[in-house]
Design an enzyme around this catalytic site. Structure first.
Site, PDB file in Angstrom:
ATOM      1  N   ARG A  13      33.735  43.381  36.821  1.00  0.00           N
ATOM      2  CA  ARG A  13      34.846  43.868  37.654  1.00  0.00           C
ATOM      3  C   ARG A  13      35.900  44.555  36.764  1.00  0.00           C
ATOM      4  O   ARG A  13      36.067  45.760  36.806  1.00  0.00           O
ATOM      5  CB  ARG A  13      35.472  42.709  38.455  1.00  0.00           C
ATOM      6  CG  ARG A  13      36.379  43.170  39.606  1.00  0.00           C
ATOM      7  CD  ARG A  13      37.786  43.572  39.190  1.00  0.00           C
ATOM      8  NE  ARG A  13      38.535  42.475  38.583  1.00  0.00           N
ATOM      9  CZ  ARG A  13      39.720  42.624  37.993  1.00  0.00           C
ATOM     10  NH1 ARG A  13      40.280  43.820  37.919  1.00  0.00           N
ATOM     11  NH2 ARG A  13      40.337  41.604  37.449  1.00  0.00           N
ATOM     12  N   ASP A  14      36.545  43.793  35.916  1.00  0.00           N
ATOM     13  CA  ASP A  14      37.664  44.343  35.143  1.00  0.00           C
ATOM     14  C   ASP A  14      37.180  45.376  34.129  1.00  0.00           C
ATOM     15  O   ASP A  14      37.841  46.400  33.903  1.00  0.00           O
ATOM     16  CB  ASP A  14      38.387  43.187  34.431  1.00  0.00           C
ATOM     17  CG  ASP A  14      39.832  43.495  34.118  1.00  0.00           C
ATOM     18  OD1 ASP A  14      40.217  44.677  34.155  1.00  0.00           O
ATOM     19  OD2 ASP A  14      40.589  42.550  33.821  1.00  0.00           O
ATOM     20  N   HIS A 208      43.689  34.664  31.864  1.00  0.00           N
ATOM     21  CA  HIS A 208      42.979  35.953  31.742  1.00  0.00           C
ATOM     22  C   HIS A 208      43.836  36.813  30.814  1.00  0.00           C
ATOM     23  O   HIS A 208      44.912  37.259  31.202  1.00  0.00           O
ATOM     24  CB  HIS A 208      42.888  36.544  33.159  1.00  0.00           C
ATOM     25  CG  HIS A 208      42.428  37.950  33.266  1.00  0.00           C
ATOM     26  ND1 HIS A 208      41.286  38.289  33.968  1.00  0.00           N
ATOM     27  CD2 HIS A 208      42.940  39.139  32.828  1.00  0.00           C
ATOM     28  CE1 HIS A 208      41.132  39.607  33.959  1.00  0.00           C
ATOM     29  NE2 HIS A 208      42.125  40.142  33.267  1.00  0.00           N
ATOM     30  N   HIS A 210      44.315  40.065  28.110  1.00  0.00           N
ATOM     31  CA  HIS A 210      43.871  41.317  27.507  1.00  0.00           C
ATOM     32  C   HIS A 210      44.254  41.273  26.029  1.00  0.00           C
ATOM     33  O   HIS A 210      45.176  40.557  25.645  1.00  0.00           O
ATOM     34  CB  HIS A 210      44.487  42.506  28.250  1.00  0.00           C
ATOM     35  CG  HIS A 210      43.791  42.748  29.565  1.00  0.00           C
ATOM     36  ND1 HIS A 210      42.910  43.768  29.775  1.00  0.00           N
ATOM     37  CD2 HIS A 210      43.815  42.028  30.723  1.00  0.00           C
ATOM     38  CE1 HIS A 210      42.424  43.690  31.001  1.00  0.00           C
ATOM     39  NE2 HIS A 210      42.958  42.645  31.603  1.00  0.00           N
ATOM     40  N   CYS A 241      43.464  47.585  33.655  1.00  0.00           N
ATOM     41  CA  CYS A 241      43.853  48.042  34.984  1.00  0.00           C
ATOM     42  C   CYS A 241      44.251  49.513  34.926  1.00  0.00           C
ATOM     43  O   CYS A 241      45.167  49.877  34.187  1.00  0.00           O
ATOM     44  CB  CYS A 241      45.024  47.196  35.498  1.00  0.00           C
ATOM     45  SG  CYS A 241      45.700  47.818  37.040  1.00  0.00           S
TER      46      CYS A 241
HETATM   47  N1  COA Z   1      38.274  48.308  50.848  1.00  0.00           N
HETATM   48  C1  COA Z   1      37.927  49.590  51.047  1.00  0.00           C
HETATM   49  N2  COA Z   1      38.773  50.521  51.512  1.00  0.00           N
HETATM   50  C2  COA Z   1      40.015  50.107  51.838  1.00  0.00           C
HETATM   51  C3  COA Z   1      40.420  48.779  51.680  1.00  0.00           C
HETATM   52  C4  COA Z   1      39.493  47.862  51.154  1.00  0.00           C
HETATM   53  N3  COA Z   1      39.809  46.592  50.929  1.00  0.00           N
HETATM   54  N4  COA Z   1      41.692  48.684  52.079  1.00  0.00           N
HETATM   55  C5  COA Z   1      42.073  49.910  52.488  1.00  0.00           C
HETATM   56  N5  COA Z   1      41.069  50.770  52.336  1.00  0.00           N
HETATM   57  C6  COA Z   1      41.049  52.218  52.605  1.00  0.00           C
HETATM   58  C7  COA Z   1      41.576  52.606  53.968  1.00  0.00           C
HETATM   59  O1  COA Z   1      40.579  52.603  54.919  1.00  0.00           O
HETATM   60  C8  COA Z   1      42.092  53.987  53.698  1.00  0.00           C
HETATM   61  O2  COA Z   1      40.990  54.877  53.627  1.00  0.00           O
HETATM   62  P1  COA Z   1      41.145  56.413  54.043  1.00  0.00           P
HETATM   63  O3  COA Z   1      42.123  57.013  53.091  1.00  0.00           O
HETATM   64  O4  COA Z   1      39.757  56.945  53.876  1.00  0.00           O
HETATM   65  O5  COA Z   1      41.622  56.397  55.460  1.00  0.00           O
HETATM   66  C9  COA Z   1      42.641  53.901  52.279  1.00  0.00           C
HETATM   67  O6  COA Z   1      41.928  52.813  51.665  1.00  0.00           O
HETATM   68  C10 COA Z   1      44.115  53.610  52.260  1.00  0.00           C
HETATM   69  O7  COA Z   1      44.387  52.484  53.075  1.00  0.00           O
HETATM   70  P2  COA Z   1      45.834  51.835  53.184  1.00  0.00           P
HETATM   71  O8  COA Z   1      45.737  50.568  53.963  1.00  0.00           O
HETATM   72  O9  COA Z   1      46.835  52.869  53.639  1.00  0.00           O
HETATM   73  O10 COA Z   1      46.068  51.424  51.730  1.00  0.00           O
HETATM   74  P3  COA Z   1      46.985  51.998  50.585  1.00  0.00           P
HETATM   75  O11 COA Z   1      46.847  53.462  50.393  1.00  0.00           O
HETATM   76  O12 COA Z   1      48.336  51.435  50.776  1.00  0.00           O
HETATM   77  O13 COA Z   1      46.269  51.295  49.340  1.00  0.00           O
HETATM   78  C11 COA Z   1      44.932  49.395  48.627  1.00  0.00           C
HETATM   79  C12 COA Z   1      46.187  49.877  49.266  1.00  0.00           C
HETATM   80  C13 COA Z   1      45.125  47.935  48.328  1.00  0.00           C
HETATM   81  C14 COA Z   1      43.754  49.605  49.564  1.00  0.00           C
HETATM   82  C15 COA Z   1      44.656  50.211  47.331  1.00  0.00           C
HETATM   83  O14 COA Z   1      45.846  50.352  46.624  1.00  0.00           O
HETATM   84  C16 COA Z   1      43.630  49.539  46.445  1.00  0.00           C
HETATM   85  O15 COA Z   1      42.459  49.461  46.784  1.00  0.00           O
HETATM   86  N6  COA Z   1      44.058  49.030  45.288  1.00  0.00           N
HETATM   87  C17 COA Z   1      43.181  48.298  44.405  1.00  0.00           C
HETATM   88  C18 COA Z   1      43.586  48.544  43.025  1.00  0.00           C
HETATM   89  C19 COA Z   1      42.728  47.787  42.059  1.00  0.00           C
HETATM   90  O16 COA Z   1      41.589  47.417  42.307  1.00  0.00           O
HETATM   91  N7  COA Z   1      43.307  47.576  40.878  1.00  0.00           N
HETATM   92  C20 COA Z   1      42.643  46.913  39.809  1.00  0.00           C
HETATM   93  C21 COA Z   1      42.477  45.471  40.014  1.00  0.00           C
HETATM   94  S1  COA Z   1      43.888  44.542  39.593  1.00  0.00           S
HETATM   95 ZN    ZN Z   2      42.457  42.162  33.585  1.00  0.00          ZN
END
Ligand code: COA
Ligand code: ZN
Length: 304
Positions: A13-14, A208, A210, A241
């Site tokens: 994952r990370d 965890h 880094h 990240c």
């Molecule tokens: N899985 C897949 N797609 C997702 C989702 C999920 N859990 N949650 C939201 N989405 C999709 C929505 O359907 C939307 O898709 P579209 O643009 O095709 O319509 C898009 O993501 C944005 O959705 P929204 O609810 O408006 O979210 P956002 O733009 O505010 O983003 C997150 C929020 C959480 C979805 C996004 O920031 C994210 O996935 N972050 C993860 C970051 C990460 O993994 N960081 C490293 C680990 S610490």
């Molecule tokens: Zn990490």
């Protein structure tokens, strides 16, 4: 009897999330090769993918395929995935995963940069997941627990202790303190863990780290000295990240396993088989693997 330490591998994952998808898209098969090799080396606990927006993390867009394959091949392993919201938790649950980690940052600005949520929204989403999926086992990943790329280092533990109260009240049983940018030092680790243990004696803690400043190992050892038995690391020291400027790789699992096995802890992981897994990873992620570890360790006689 040897004391057991549970090493939780987070590389799939990370580590993989940090590999730029435009230059090197890791296929589902390649991911599975690394996951299989880790399991073969004795890894039993693994954060193996995430259910997040594929726009945010394109490298992990195949999390459903990876989950199906990993659960079918390794039904007895302790596998879990990162989720940022209810949607992610529901997607994981629908694929029969019953354990996730839910990420929230202690830093308001990193929480916004990483998952585009305020602290209030993140707490609401956590409560919602617990309500909607009551039999889902949820680790709370407290990102930037020791400091943040935007707000600096959190020297004193009060901020984290206070922040965790709402989550403890909402039923959190396990919390992983994540040093997202590798800013922690052992004295700070001691202060934070001691303060949280005093405030919430029933809360299970993991760590965890880094390795940005080479302190991942000593920080982890400090946590073990304070009684923690579950620690995270990533194969090849891969990781970081994408939404934390300057974040570098995780503490490498090879280094950690080598140290703990040598110290007489029971990790259940074979060092030599872990090196084989690292080699397979370096084939899947060319140019990304921090070869430093493997070169040094191959010259060292190894008994595992
Ligand atoms: N899985 C897949 N797609 C997702 C989702 C999920 N859990 N949650 C939201 N989405 C999709 C929505 O359907 C939307 O898709 P579209 O643009 O095709 O319509 C898009 O993501 C944005 O959705 P929204 O609810 O408006 O979210 P956002 O733009 O505010 O983003 C997150 C929020 C959480 C979805 C996004 O920031 C994210 O996935 N972050 C993860 C970051 C990460 O993994 N960081 C490293 C680990 S610490
Ligand atoms: Zn990490």
């Amino acid at each position: 009897m040897k004391k057991k330490i549970e090493i939780i591998e987070v590389g799939p994952r990370d580590g993989f999330q940090s590999v730029k998808s435009d230059c090197c898209l890791i296929s589902t098969e390649e991911k599975m090769t690394v996951i299989d090799a880790l399991i073969d080396a004795g890894v039993r606990h693994m954060e193996f993918t995430s259910f997040v927006s594929p726009k945010a993390i394109p490298q992990l867009a195949d999390s459903a395929e990876v989950t199906r394959a990993a659960l079918a091949k390794h039904p007895d392993a302790d596998l879990f995935a990162l989720v940022p919201n209810l949607r992610g938790a529901q997607n994981a649950y629908a694929l029969d995963l019953r354990k996730v980690c839910y990420v929230v940052s202690l830093s308001k600005s990193h929480n916004k940069a990483n998952i585009n949520r305020t602290h209030e929204q993140s707490l609401e989403a956590y409560q919602e997941i617990r309500r909607e999926l009551p039999d889902l086992d949820i680790i709370v990943d407290l990102a930037t627990a020791f400091g943040c790329p935007f707000e600096g280092k959190y020297e004193e533990p009060e901020r984290a202790v206070e922040f965790l109260k709402d989550y403890v009240d909402a039923g959190m049983k396990t919390c992983c303190l994540c040093d997202t940018i590798g800013i922690a030092d052992p004295a700070q680790v001691r202060r934070l863990i001691t303060a949280i243990q005093a405030a919430y004696p029933h809360l299970e803690l993991m760590v965890h780290f880094h390795d940005t400043r080479g302190l991942g190992m000593v920080n982890t050892l400090t946590a073990i000295d304070l009684g923690l038995t579950k620690v995270q690391s990533a194969l090849g020291g891969l990781g970081g990240c994408p939404f934390a400027p300057g974040a570098s790789g995780n503490l490498s699992t090879e280094d950690l396993v080598w140290m703990l096995n040598e110290m007489g802890y029971d990790t259940g992981i074979s060092f030599s088989k872990l090196l084989a897994a690292a080699k397979q990873q370096s084939a899947a992620v060319p140019g990304q693997y921090s070869g430093h570890h493997i070169c040094i360790q191959q010259e060292t006689p190894c008994k595992a």
